[in-house]
Scaffold this active site. Structure first.
Site, PDB file in Angstrom:
ATOM      1  CB  CYS A 101      -0.907  -0.006   1.232  1.00 26.43           C
ATOM      2  SG  CYS A 101      -2.078   1.371   1.291  1.00 26.43           S
ATOM      3  CB  CYS A 102       3.849   2.209   2.030  1.00 26.58           C
ATOM      4  SG  CYS A 102       3.184   2.527   3.672  1.00 26.58           S
ATOM      5  CB  CYS A 183      -2.278   6.996   5.700  1.00 26.44           C
ATOM      6  SG  CYS A 183      -1.408   7.374   4.176  1.00 26.44           S
ATOM      7  CB  CYS A 186      -1.325   3.343   8.779  1.00 21.03           C
ATOM      8  SG  CYS A 186      -1.962   2.224   7.514  1.00 21.03           S
ATOM      9  CB  CYS A 209       6.068   4.778   4.157  1.00 22.78           C
ATOM     10  SG  CYS A 209       7.035   6.218   3.644  1.00 22.78           S
TER      11      CYS A 209
END
Length: 217
Positions: A101-102, A183, A186, A209
């Protein structure tokens, strides 16, 4: 580095014809570097990695700082739309694979920026994590670019002394117990026994990240 040293280094890069940019998460501890750069050269573009998962307070704070410092903000968004950022079972990646995702939302979009610039002025500090402590003030990055870390030897005490001296604003979520803000899914409030970066990706054995692990040589 002290401010005259930062100014001198940026002037040297300019004389060499290098294309400069910086990035910012617009957390409270990010503001001193932005303020320093705005007084040295506020035409240096500030890339804002807008993952689509940020707190609305962060976006509003970005706009406030940009106006106050006269900054040029470039909104950097992911190449992959959110509907494609899912596992086969339909779950969004931040719930099952935060590293990927990062990568999609932060690291991958930065690659094109590095490819079109020469120097990334980056506000990492050595006291934030073991990864950052091992960094150097200047070191190579992908696409034959350079990472310049002028705040590497600054610590929290120096950051907040600068904020107080120059009467700089703080991220609105600071007052609610958020210290390290990324984010929304998170990020959690910081407990007293936590290190600064442990408020991110809590319980996932993850403190970076990819921006400072993948985009560095």
């Amino acid at each position: 580095m002290e401010i005259p040293e930062i100014r001198k280094k940026i002037e040297e890069y300019r004389i060499e014809g290098k294309r400069l940019f910086t990035t910012s998460s617009f957390q409270t501890h990010s503001i001193p570097m932005l303020h320093i750069l705005s007084e040295i050269d506020n035409t240096i573009p500030v890339y804002f990695i807008n993952t689509g998962y940020l707190f609305p307070e962060t976006v509003s704070f970005r706009d406030e700082i940009a106006e106050r410092f006269g900054l040029t903000i470039v909104d950097l968004k992911p190449n992959t739309p959110k509907y494609m950022q899912r596992e086969t079972n339909g779950k969004l990646l931040f719930t099952t694979d935060p590293d990927h995702c990062c990568y999609l939302n932060k690291t991958q979009p930065m690659e094109s920026v590095l490819a079109s610039h020469d120097v990334w002025i980056n506000g990492v500090r050595g006291d934030q994590s073991a990864v950052r402590k091992a960094m150097k003030v200047e070191q190579p990055a992908p696409f034959e670019s350079i990472r310049f870390h002028p705040m590497l030897d600054w610590d929290n005490r120096k950051i907040f002394a600068y904020i107080k001296e120059h009467d700089l604003p703080r991220h609105p979520l600071d007052a609610k117990g958020y210290i390290s803000i990324g984010c929304e899914p998170c990020t959690r409030k910081m407990d007293l026994d936590m290190q600064e970066r442990e408020a991110r990706w809590f319980g996932l054995n993850k403190v970076e990240c990819g921006l400072h692990t993948d985009l560095v040589k």
